[in-house]
Write an enzyme that holds these catalytic residues in place. Structure first.
Site, PDB file in Angstrom:
ATOM      1  N   CYS A   1      -6.935   0.996 -30.048  1.00 30.81           N
ATOM      2  CA  CYS A   1      -7.204   0.962 -28.601  1.00 30.81           C
ATOM      3  C   CYS A   1      -6.337  -0.053 -27.868  1.00 30.81           C
ATOM      4  O   CYS A   1      -6.483  -0.252 -26.687  1.00 30.81           O
ATOM      5  CB  CYS A   1      -8.676   0.679 -28.319  1.00 30.81           C
TER       6      CYS A   1
ATOM      7  N   HIS B   1       0.817  -1.203   0.000  1.00 29.69           N
ATOM      8  CA  HIS B   1       0.000   0.000   0.000  1.00 29.69           C
ATOM      9  C   HIS B   1       0.849   1.250   0.000  1.00 29.69           C
ATOM     10  O   HIS B   1       0.565   2.211  -0.714  1.00 29.69           O
ATOM     11  CB  HIS B   1      -0.881   0.042   1.250  1.00 29.69           C
TER      12      HIS B   1
ATOM     13  N   ASN C   1      -3.281  -5.677 -29.192  1.00 31.07           N
ATOM     14  CA  ASN C   1      -2.805  -6.781 -28.349  1.00 31.07           C
ATOM     15  C   ASN C   1      -3.174  -8.117 -28.962  1.00 31.07           C
ATOM     16  O   ASN C   1      -2.323  -8.963 -29.234  1.00 31.07           O
ATOM     17  CB  ASN C   1      -3.419  -6.737 -26.953  1.00 31.07           C
ATOM     18  N   ASP C   2      -4.487  -8.312 -29.151  1.00 27.55           N
ATOM     19  CA  ASP C   2      -4.923  -9.591 -29.701  1.00 27.55           C
ATOM     20  C   ASP C   2      -4.479  -9.753 -31.144  1.00 27.55           C
ATOM     21  O   ASP C   2      -4.132 -10.853 -31.572  1.00 27.55           O
ATOM     22  CB  ASP C   2      -6.447  -9.730 -29.585  1.00 27.55           C
TER      23      ASP C   2
ATOM     24  N   GLU D   1      -9.277  -7.185 -34.636  1.00 29.42           N
ATOM     25  CA  GLU D   1      -8.226  -7.818 -33.845  1.00 29.42           C
ATOM     26  C   GLU D   1      -7.896  -9.215 -34.355  1.00 29.42           C
ATOM     27  O   GLU D   1      -6.909  -9.820 -33.955  1.00 29.42           O
ATOM     28  CB  GLU D   1      -8.622  -7.862 -32.375  1.00 29.42           C
TER      29      GLU D   1
ATOM     30  N   ARG E   1       0.922 -14.157 -25.014  1.00 25.44           N
ATOM     31  CA  ARG E   1       1.736 -13.278 -24.167  1.00 25.44           C
ATOM     32  C   ARG E   1       1.916 -13.801 -22.757  1.00 25.44           C
ATOM     33  O   ARG E   1       2.871 -13.480 -22.079  1.00 25.44           O
ATOM     34  CB  ARG E   1       1.032 -11.927 -24.015  1.00 25.44           C
TER      35      ARG E   1
ATOM     36  N   ARG F   1     -14.788  -1.009 -21.489  1.00 26.72           N
ATOM     37  CA  ARG F   1     -14.914  -2.456 -21.348  1.00 26.72           C
ATOM     38  C   ARG F   1     -16.098  -2.757 -20.436  1.00 26.72           C
ATOM     39  O   ARG F   1     -16.177  -2.224 -19.331  1.00 26.72           O
ATOM     40  CB  ARG F   1     -13.636  -3.018 -20.736  1.00 26.72           C
TER      41      ARG F   1
END
Lengths: 96, 599
Positions: B520, B206, B472-473, B449, B483, B313
């Site tokens: 994105c 924390h 990413n995809d 994607e 990944r 999302r």
């Protein structure tokens, strides 16, 4: 209905998360369990049983990776509650 | 730099001493050392009469309410990970076992609420501190922090929220502490504390998260025991490199001061850009938007200067353990974000999850490859009972923001778009009959994607209003790399010419059909790669809010021609490494001061 009902059935689950039941998975369990306010839900490790709605209880369980635990529920929607919690364990609490 | 324990020279010989440490939060602080005095409230131990139990319980309830309010206020003032820390505190305050124990102490033990809380807290704190796991050991601190807060609330019932734990006040100092509770860390804000040395804290603790969020440089695990540090001595703390220099020499002081000035100026510059549009040197405009995972990220997005939400999302609604969310629950969430950003663009993505992840496990037979399996649009088209409520909720939210758009993920063929749009049309008809408002002309787009979608983008472009590339995809599917698989993760390379070509083709296909393409994926948030994407024709970049300022700063230093040239060279390049070098060279040429920020 009966006065001497057998102890509620248990479902076995395994802790699949790499880092075990730390705060985030514990919080998800509490949230899931709390969606069934009239159902009593417990998670057992050996002799030690904790209330699934208690974050402190869950954390003191020390649910490390690979550990086998038993979930039990009694009261209304018990089966549903067990399904929900079991799913969380199976999905590794959405951590990959 | 060695990491062996170095004994400190005696005070009579004030030579510069450099101690190594583990970096916790980046930045440089120059100030005298000061030891932290931990806040230990006096916990009164009083016996109470049986008749007083009821009143004592009421006192406790009031204090718990006040504590909850304070924690909520702290949560709201923070964002992201930092807020989660106080979530844990909130859960503790509401914990049935903790509360049951406190009540037992009051009712059976006949002791005052403060003592009851302290004892109940001590029971759990004790259990946690005995655990092997470091993470769980730290939870003991959470409990002690919550106990202190409740005890303070009991002592000062009239005090307003947030003032329970006394702030650390004083002149600039580098604080030296054995440990710091989250509340104490929060109180560092505006307290004059320039830097922090904490004895032992993990990078995920924390105190690490909070000091980073507050911008206070910090280090831990000093190569010398902290008790031996000379209080009052001038020191330079380097939280980026992990060093503490005690009694710095003049040369060290001026060098570090200069470094600090540069870093501060940079941070200031980035902050000042918040209201500025993302415009290249020649005036070309690029929309910078935010990717949001959760509603509470929205604040951070607005703070970071996001011009919209390029990717909202929706999975979190389905993953909170309470089953498939109904239309109303979803509408409440979408309406909130629609209003918050109106009239800025908000792109809602329909459910992008696999059957295995949804509550109740919709796909009983374990998929051997969920990545290529029944998820996202495939699942939605197969389960109208899940898809329809989401579409209806999104349509209803479109009434609150003229630029709210809807996007379908994991599209691999035109037929999927047709079927989804047919369902959408049916939902629109239903809403019309029910008299519920929605934007008749709501824009529909798709995530590109899957390589098949990129390669047939020309056909898809005719059916949608926009494209959003999920790099990413796209990279994973194109290079056949997972990944998350440590053995092959190094093969994941978004700059691989194959991936770049698919991105470029998608954008071109879009342009030919008169539609715009945004990016994105993670690539959009990497300031080093952003010029490449812009050079290929991307009109908007959507990324994690904290990355936006740097992306903006870099793009504002470049012109369109350079970006296009970078893209042209990259598309002809044989490997990603060469492209990365070109990207870096461009930033080094045009904005060298930003180089440390772009990795």
């Amino acid at each position: 209905m009966t006065s001497s009902s057998p102890s509620p059935p248990e479902r076995r689950v395994r802790v699949l998360n790499r880092y075990g039941i730390h705060a985030r998975p514990a919080a998800l369990l509490v949230k899931a369990a709390s969606a069934f306010p009239d159902t009593e839900i417990f998670i057992r490790k050996g002799d030690f049983s904790v209330n699934a709605k208690s974050i402190m209880g869950l954390l003191t369980l020390e649910g490390q990776h690979g550990l086998e635990l038993a979930i039990s529920a009694s009261g209304p929607r018990a089966a549903e509650a067990l399904d929900a919690l079991e799913a969380l364990f199976r999905d590794k609490f959405h951590e990959e | 730099m060695t990491s062996s324990v170095e004994p400190l020279p005696p005070a009579a010989a004030p030579a510069e001493t450099v101690l190594t440490a583990m970096p916790l939060a980046p930045g440089i602080a120059i100030a005298p050392l000061r030891f932290h005095a931990p806040d230990e409230p006096d916990v009164p131990v009083r016996r109470i009469a049986p008749e007083a139990v009821h009143a004592e319980t009421e006192r406790l309830e009031k204090a718990l309410l006040a504590t909850r309010d304070e924690l909520h206020a702290l949560r709201t003032s923070l964002g992201g990970d930092s807020a989660a820390i106080f979530d844990a505190h909130l859960l503790a305050v509401d914990d049935p076992d903790f509360l049951a124990r406190i009540h037992r102490e009051i009712c059976d033990g006949k002791v005052c609420a403060e003592h009851a809380v302290a004892r109940a807290g001590a029971y759990f704190a004790d259990r946690f501190s005995k655990m092997e796991d470091d993470y769980l050991k730290e939870r003991a601190n959470d409990i002690r922090d919550v106990v202190r807060r409740i005890v303070h609330a009991l002592a000062a019932p009239a005090a307003g929220g947030g003032a329970a734990v006394p702030a650390v006040a004083g002149p600039p100092a580098i604080l030296v502490a054995r440990e710091l509770t989250p509340s104490e860390a929060m109180n560092l804000r505006g307290s004059g504390v320039a830097g922090l040395v904490v004895e032992s804290a993990s990078p995920t603790s924390h105190v690490a998260i909070l000091t980073r969020a507050l911008g206070i440089p910090a280090v831990t695990r000093l190569s010398s025991p902290i008790a031996a540090l000379p209080e009052g001595a001038q020191a330079v703390l380097d939280g980026t490199r992990g060093t503490l220099t005690i009694r710095p020499a003049e040369a060290t002081l001026s060098e570090k001061a200069r470094e600090k000035a540069v870093a501060d100026a940079l941070r200031g510059r980035l902050a000042a850009l918040k209201g500025e549009p993302c415009r290249l040197v020649d005036g070309k405009r690029v929309m910078l938007e935010a990717n949001l995972d959760m509603p509470r990220d929205a604040e951070e997005a607005l703070q970071g200067g996001a011009e919209g939400v390029g990717l909202y999302r929706t999975e979190y609604l389905f993953l909170d353990g309470s089953g498939i969310p109904g239309e109303e629950t979803q509408f409440a969430a979408y309406a909130h974000i629609a209003r918050l950003f109106a009239p800025r663009r908000v792109v809602l993505r329909t459910l992008d999850l696999g059957g295995d992840k949804l509550a109740g496990n919709l796909h009983p037979g374990m998929e051997s490859n969920p990545f290529l399996g029944w998820r996202a649009i495939r699942l939605c088209l197969g389960r109208e009972d899940i898809f329809r409520p989401q579409l209806r909720a999104m349509l209803r939210a479109s009434a609150l923001n003229p630029n709210l758009e809807i996007m379908y993920p994991m599209i691999s063929r035109a037929g999927e778009i047709d079927r989804a749009n047919a369902l959408l049309a049916e939902c629109k008809e239903e809403l019309r009959r029910e008299g519920k408002e929605f934007n008749e002309n709501v824009s529909i787009g798709v995530m590109v994607e899957i390589p098949a979608a990129a390669l047939t983008a020309r056909d898809l472009a005719r059916k949608v209003a926009f494209f959003s590339i999920g790099t990413n995809d796209l990279t994973q599917y194109t290079l056949a790399v997972d990944r998350g698989n440590e053995q092959v993760a190094h093969l994941y390379d978004p700059l691989h010419p194959a991936v770049l070509r698919l991105i470029a083709e998608t954008i071109e296909a879009g342009e030919a059909a008169g539609i715009e393409t945004g990016v994105c994926g993670e690539m959009a948030g990497r300031a080093l790669y952003a010029p490449l994407l812009v050079g290929m024709g991307a009109k908007s970049l959507s990324a994690s809010p904290r990355n936006l300022p740097t992306v903006k700063a870099v793009l504002r230093a470049l012109d369109s021609t350079e970006c296009r040239e970078l893209a042209r060279a990259a598309l002809q390049s044989a490997d990603g490494a060469a492209t990365k070098e070109r990207c870096r060279a461009l930033v080094a040429r045009r904005a060298p001061e930003l180089l440390p920020l772009v990795d």
